[in-house]
Design a protein around this motif. Structure first.
Motif, PDB file in Angstrom:
ATOM      1  N   ASN A 188       0.931  -1.225  -0.151  1.00  0.00           N
ATOM      2  CA  ASN A 188       0.064  -0.141   0.035  1.00  0.00           C
ATOM      3  C   ASN A 188       1.045   1.233  -0.152  1.00  0.00           C
ATOM      4  OD1 ASN A 188      -2.054   1.920   0.354  1.00  0.00           O
ATOM      5  ND2 ASN A 188      -2.420   1.440   2.566  1.00  0.00           N
ATOM      6  N   PHE A 189       0.906   2.001  -1.184  1.00  0.00           N
ATOM      7  CA  PHE A 189       1.601   3.272  -1.257  1.00  0.00           C
ATOM      8  C   PHE A 189       1.002   4.277  -0.541  1.00  0.00           C
ATOM      9  CE2 PHE A 189       2.966   1.433  -5.482  1.00  0.00           C
ATOM     10  CZ  PHE A 189       3.904   0.994  -5.233  1.00  0.00           C
ATOM     11  N   THR A 190      -0.103   4.285   0.319  1.00  0.00           N
ATOM     12  CA  THR A 190      -0.341   5.341   1.319  1.00  0.00           C
ATOM     13  C   THR A 190      -0.743   4.882   2.637  1.00  0.00           C
ATOM     14  OG1 THR A 190      -2.904   4.849   0.738  1.00  0.00           O
ATOM     15  CG2 THR A 190      -1.868   6.397  -0.587  1.00  0.00           C
ATOM     16  N   ASP A 191       0.089   3.756   3.054  1.00  0.00           N
ATOM     17  CA  ASP A 191       0.111   3.291   4.410  1.00  0.00           C
ATOM     18  C   ASP A 191       0.476   4.525   5.167  1.00  0.00           C
ATOM     19  OD1 ASP A 191       2.585   3.456   3.368  1.00  0.00           O
ATOM     20  OD2 ASP A 191       3.293   1.617   4.685  1.00  0.00           O
ATOM     21  N   LYS A 192       1.272   5.323   5.046  1.00  0.00           N
ATOM     22  CA  LYS A 192       1.597   6.410   6.107  1.00  0.00           C
ATOM     23  C   LYS A 192       0.676   7.511   6.266  1.00  0.00           C
ATOM     24  CE  LYS A 192       5.530   4.434   6.703  1.00  0.00           C
ATOM     25  NZ  LYS A 192       5.783   3.718   8.178  1.00  0.00           N
ATOM     26  N   TRP A 193      -0.613   7.485   5.241  1.00  0.00           N
ATOM     27  CA  TRP A 193      -1.684   8.285   5.491  1.00  0.00           C
ATOM     28  C   TRP A 193      -2.464   7.833   6.851  1.00  0.00           C
ATOM     29  CZ3 TRP A 193      -4.313   9.723   0.236  1.00  0.00           C
ATOM     30  CH2 TRP A 193      -3.374  10.435  -0.664  1.00  0.00           C
ATOM     31  N   ASN A 194      -2.392   6.488   6.836  1.00  0.00           N
ATOM     32  CA  ASN A 194      -3.247   6.126   7.995  1.00  0.00           C
ATOM     33  C   ASN A 194      -2.802   6.500   9.412  1.00  0.00           C
ATOM     34  OD1 ASN A 194      -5.334   4.768   6.339  1.00  0.00           O
ATOM     35  ND2 ASN A 194      -3.681   3.557   5.613  1.00  0.00           N
ATOM     36  N   GLU A 195      -1.341   6.391   9.295  1.00  0.00           N
ATOM     37  CA  GLU A 195      -0.536   6.555  10.505  1.00  0.00           C
ATOM     38  C   GLU A 195      -0.434   8.074  10.876  1.00  0.00           C
ATOM     39  OE1 GLU A 195       3.495   5.311  12.461  1.00  0.00           O
ATOM     40  OE2 GLU A 195       3.256   4.625  10.731  1.00  0.00           O
ATOM     41  N   TYR A 196      -0.310   8.754   9.610  1.00  0.00           N
ATOM     42  CA  TYR A 196      -0.041  10.358   9.822  1.00  0.00           C
ATOM     43  C   TYR A 196      -0.848  10.981   8.794  1.00  0.00           C
ATOM     44  CZ  TYR A 196       4.498   8.519  11.417  1.00  0.00           C
ATOM     45  OH  TYR A 196       5.382   7.996  12.323  1.00  0.00           O
ATOM     46  N   PRO A 197      -2.349  11.443   9.439  1.00  0.00           N
ATOM     47  CA  PRO A 197      -3.226  12.037   8.424  1.00  0.00           C
ATOM     48  C   PRO A 197      -2.698  13.404   7.828  1.00  0.00           C
ATOM     49  CG  PRO A 197      -4.019  11.281  10.756  1.00  0.00           C
ATOM     50  CD  PRO A 197      -2.721  11.236  11.009  1.00  0.00           C
ATOM     51  N   GLU A 198      -1.808  13.951   8.321  1.00  0.00           N
ATOM     52  CA  GLU A 198      -1.428  15.282   7.762  1.00  0.00           C
ATOM     53  C   GLU A 198      -0.658  15.092   6.618  1.00  0.00           C
ATOM     54  OE1 GLU A 198       1.837  13.806  10.914  1.00  0.00           O
ATOM     55  OE2 GLU A 198      -0.521  13.684  10.738  1.00  0.00           O
ATOM     56  N   ARG A 199      -0.207  13.900   6.275  1.00  0.00           N
ATOM     57  CA  ARG A 199       0.467  13.516   5.103  1.00  0.00           C
ATOM     58  C   ARG A 199      -0.629  13.475   3.876  1.00  0.00           C
ATOM     59  NH1 ARG A 199       5.586   9.501   6.270  1.00  0.00           N
ATOM     60  NH2 ARG A 199       6.308  10.919   8.062  1.00  0.00           N
ATOM     61  N   ARG A 200      -1.767  13.096   4.297  1.00  0.00           N
ATOM     62  CA  ARG A 200      -2.798  13.015   3.112  1.00  0.00           C
ATOM     63  C   ARG A 200      -3.377  14.598   2.929  1.00  0.00           C
ATOM     64  NH1 ARG A 200      -8.486  13.297   3.745  1.00  0.00           N
ATOM     65  NH2 ARG A 200      -9.595  12.686   2.222  1.00  0.00           N
ATOM     66  N   GLU A 201      -3.313  15.037   3.988  1.00  0.00           N
ATOM     67  CA  GLU A 201      -3.920  16.673   3.807  1.00  0.00           C
ATOM     68  C   GLU A 201      -2.576  17.408   2.944  1.00  0.00           C
ATOM     69  OE1 GLU A 201      -6.293  18.352   4.478  1.00  0.00           O
ATOM     70  OE2 GLU A 201      -7.348  16.239   4.630  1.00  0.00           O
ATOM     71  N   ALA A 202      -1.340  17.182   3.230  1.00  0.00           N
ATOM     72  CA  ALA A 202      -0.402  17.832   2.478  1.00  0.00           C
ATOM     73  C   ALA A 202      -0.437  17.196   0.765  1.00  0.00           C
ATOM     74  CB  ALA A 202       1.220  17.224   3.015  1.00  0.00           C
ATOM     75  N   PHE A 203      -0.783  15.848   0.634  1.00  0.00           N
ATOM     76  CA  PHE A 203      -0.953  15.441  -0.563  1.00  0.00           C
ATOM     77  C   PHE A 203      -1.893  16.304  -1.358  1.00  0.00           C
ATOM     78  CE2 PHE A 203      -3.142  13.192  -3.666  1.00  0.00           C
ATOM     79  CZ  PHE A 203      -2.188  12.736  -4.690  1.00  0.00           C
ATOM     80  N   LEU A 204      -3.203  16.429  -0.808  1.00  0.00           N
ATOM     81  CA  LEU A 204      -4.224  17.129  -1.305  1.00  0.00           C
ATOM     82  C   LEU A 204      -4.076  18.601  -1.598  1.00  0.00           C
ATOM     83  CD1 LEU A 204      -7.129  15.428   0.739  1.00  0.00           C
ATOM     84  CD2 LEU A 204      -6.471  14.914  -1.642  1.00  0.00           C
ATOM     85  N   GLY A 205      -3.190  19.102  -0.620  1.00  0.00           N
ATOM     86  CA  GLY A 205      -2.888  20.607  -0.545  1.00  0.00           C
ATOM     87  C   GLY A 205      -2.050  20.774  -2.114  1.00  0.00           C
ATOM     88  N   TRP A 206      -1.165  19.667  -1.966  1.00  0.00           N
ATOM     89  CA  TRP A 206      -0.274  19.688  -3.227  1.00  0.00           C
ATOM     90  C   TRP A 206      -0.871  19.797  -4.565  1.00  0.00           C
ATOM     91  CZ3 TRP A 206       0.473  15.550  -6.339  1.00  0.00           C
ATOM     92  CH2 TRP A 206       1.057  15.632  -7.472  1.00  0.00           C
ATOM     93  N   TYR A 207      -1.896  18.750  -4.516  1.00  0.00           N
ATOM     94  CA  TYR A 207      -2.804  18.321  -5.457  1.00  0.00           C
ATOM     95  C   TYR A 207      -3.522  19.819  -6.039  1.00  0.00           C
ATOM     96  CZ  TYR A 207      -6.507  16.446  -8.401  1.00  0.00           C
ATOM     97  OH  TYR A 207      -7.269  16.139  -9.189  1.00  0.00           O
ATOM     98  N   ASP A 208      -3.976  20.274  -5.050  1.00  0.00           N
ATOM     99  CA  ASP A 208      -4.831  21.667  -5.645  1.00  0.00           C
ATOM    100  C   ASP A 208      -4.056  22.648  -6.320  1.00  0.00           C
ATOM    101  OD1 ASP A 208      -7.211  20.863  -4.287  1.00  0.00           O
ATOM    102  OD2 ASP A 208      -6.843  22.026  -2.335  1.00  0.00           O
ATOM    103  N   GLN A 209      -2.804  22.823  -6.001  1.00  0.00           N
ATOM    104  CA  GLN A 209      -1.985  23.944  -6.372  1.00  0.00           C
ATOM    105  C   GLN A 209      -1.509  23.524  -7.929  1.00  0.00           C
ATOM    106  OE1 GLN A 209       1.512  25.373  -4.503  1.00  0.00           O
ATOM    107  NE2 GLN A 209       0.900  25.308  -2.369  1.00  0.00           N
ATOM    108  N   ILE A 210      -1.197  22.344  -8.084  1.00  0.00           N
ATOM    109  CA  ILE A 210      -0.700  21.900  -9.488  1.00  0.00           C
ATOM    110  C   ILE A 210      -1.915  21.816 -10.376  1.00  0.00           C
ATOM    111  CG2 ILE A 210      -0.636  19.497  -9.207  1.00  0.00           C
ATOM    112  CD1 ILE A 210       1.758  19.654 -11.177  1.00  0.00           C
TER     113      ILE A 210
END
Length: 369
Positions: free
Chosen positions: A268-290
Motif C-alpha cells: 500500500n503506497f498510502t500506508d503512512k496516511w493512516n498513521e499520519y493524517p497530515e500527510r494525506r492533507e499535504a498531498f491534497l494541498g499539493w494536488y490543489d496547487q498543481i
C-alpha cells in the motif's frame, strides 16, 4: 512545448548518468561475486523507470536504488541479520577500494531505515537488502525495515513492467556485466507518461522543499499518474487528464486509505496516511496547487507566450522555464530579450526559483477521495 522544454533541463546529464551506472555495476558486481551463491542485483525506482528529476536541494544529489536479493527463506533469517549481512559486504567493498588506493569509491556508508546508502559526489547509491517473497513468485520480494516488525512486500520488477506497459516504452540496451547484475536502462527519449511523472515530481519537490517529511512519495505520484494516463501523446493534454483522474484511484478499505502497488496488491503506497493524517492533507494541498496551475494555463492559450511562461514560472523553477521560453521563442523567430514590466511579464534578467509555500487549511477546491 514550454513544459516539455523546461522539464527536459532537469534530466540527469549523460555524464552523471554514466558515472552513476558505472558505480552501480561495480558495487553490484562486488556483491554478486563476494556474497553467497545466487545473490541477484538489479535497479529499481526512477533510474529504472526513466523518471529521474534533478533534486532542488543544496547538494542536488540524485539517488539510484539497487536491490540486493539473497536466495533465502523468511524462516531462515531475521530482518536484522539480512541487513547486517549486506552491510558487511558493503563495508568490505569500501575497505577494498581504499586498499587499492582507488579514488572513485564512495565517500561514506550509512545505514538507513530499509537500506544502506553509499555517498558519491553528485549522487548516492541506496542498497536495499531483500529476500524472495515465495507467496508472490517470480519477482515478489520482502524488505527489511528497522521500524516495523513484519517483513514488507514489494515487486520492483513487476512494477517496472507495469509502468513500461502504461507508457508503451520498452527500449533496452545490453552491456557486459556480471550475470547476476541486471542493467540500468538508458532512456534515449522519454515517453509522454515519463514526462508527466517528471513534471509532477518536479512541482512536488518545489512545494515541499522545506517540508520533506510530508512530501508525497515519488512512487505514489508515479502510480497515480500511471493509472490515470490514457495514452495521450500531447504532453499538456496528458498532464491535464492525469490530474483530472489520478485521485479516482485512491481507495478506502476498511477505513484505511489505500493505493495498491499494481504489481503487488498487498503493498500500500498510502500506508503512512493512516498513521499520519497530515500527510494525506499535504498531498491534497499539493494536488490543489498543481491542478490550479494547469487549469490556469489551459485558459491562457490565446494570451501570448510571455504571459503563459510567466504563469508557468510562478509554479515551477524560473530558470528552466526561461530556458525553455527562449528556445521556443527562437524557434518561432520571436524576440527573446524581454524586460520585466509593470505587468510582471517574464524577463531573462530575473532568475531564481519562485514558488508558493503550501498551506493546508480551509476547504479544498476539488472533490476529496
Amino acid at each position: 512545448m514550454l513544459l516539455d522544454g523546461a522539464v527536459e533541463t532537469l534530466d540527469i546529464t549523460p555524464h552523471l548518468h554514466r558515472l552513476a551506472v558505472e558505480r552501480y555495476e561495480e558495487v553490484g558486481t562486488w556483491l554478486a561475486e563476494h556474497g553467497s551463491s545466487g545473490w541477484r542485483i538489479y535497479p529499481q525506482g526512477s533510474f529504472l523507470l526513466g523518471t529521474v528529476v534533478r533534486p532542488n536541494t543544496k547538494t542536488g544529489e540524485y539517488d539510484i536504488d539497487l536491490v540486493c536479493r539473497l536466495p533465502l527463506s523468511r524462516e531462515s533469517v531475521t530482518q536484522e541479520w539480512l541487513k547486517q549481512r549486506v552491510g558487511d559486504q558493503l563495508t568490505a567493498y569500501l575497505i577494498w577500494k581504499k586498499e587499492q588506493r582507488q579514488t572513485d569509491g564512495p565517500k561514506d556508508l550509512e545505514p538507513r531505515r530499509r537500506c544502506w546508502t553509499l555517498g558519491y559526489p553528485g549522487f548516492h547509491l541506496d542498497v536495499l537488502p531483500t529476500i524472495p517473497d515465495t507467496d508472490h513468485p517470480p519477482t515478489g520480494i520482502l524488505l527489511t525495515d528497522k521500524n516495523l516488525w513484519k517483513w514488507q512486500h514489494s515487486n520492483p520488477i513487476g512494477y517496472a513492467a507495469w509502468f513500461q506497459g502504461q507508457s508503451d516504452l520498452s527500449r533496452r540496451i545490453e552491456e557486459k556485466r556480471h550475470a547476476n547484475v541486471a542493467h540500468v536502462p538508458v532512456w534515449r527519449a522519454r515517453s509522454t507518461l515519463q514526462r508527466v511523472v517528471q513534471i509532477l515530481k518536479w512541482h512536488s519537490m518545489l512545494v515541499f522543499a522545506k517540508d520533506i517529511d510530508n512530501r508525497p512519495p515519488s512512487i505514489l505520484i508515479t502510480t497515480l499518474a500511471g493509472r490515470a494516463y490514457s495514452g495521450e501523446s500531447d504532453l499538456f493534454t496528458a498532464v491535464r487528464n492525469v490530474l483530472a483522474g489520478m485521485t479516482d484511484f485512491i481507495e478506502k478499505r476498511n477505513d484505511k486509505w489505500w493505493v495498491p502497488n499494481p504489481a503487488h496488491k498487498e503493498e500500500n503506497f498510502t500506508d503512512k496516511w493512516n498513521e499520519y493524517p497530515e500527510r494525506r492533507e499535504a498531498f491534497l494541498g499539493w494536488y490543489d496547487q498543481i491542478a490550479t496551475t494547469i487549469g490556469d494555463l489551459a485558459r491562457m492559450e490565446s494570451k501570448g507566450l510571455d504571459v503563459v511562461a510567466t504563469r508557468l514560472s510562478e509554479a515551477f523553477d524560473r530558470d528552466p522555464v526561461l530556458h525553455s521560453y527562449e528556445r521556443y521563442a527562437a524557434r518561432m523567430s520571436m524576440a527573446t530579450n524581454l524586460r520585466m514590466g509593470t505587468t510582471g511579464a517574464l524577463s531573462p534578467i530575473v532568475t531564481g526559483p519562485r514558488k508558493r509555500e503550501h498551506v493546508f487549511h480551509g476547504q479544498h477546491s476539488v472533490a476529496r477521495p
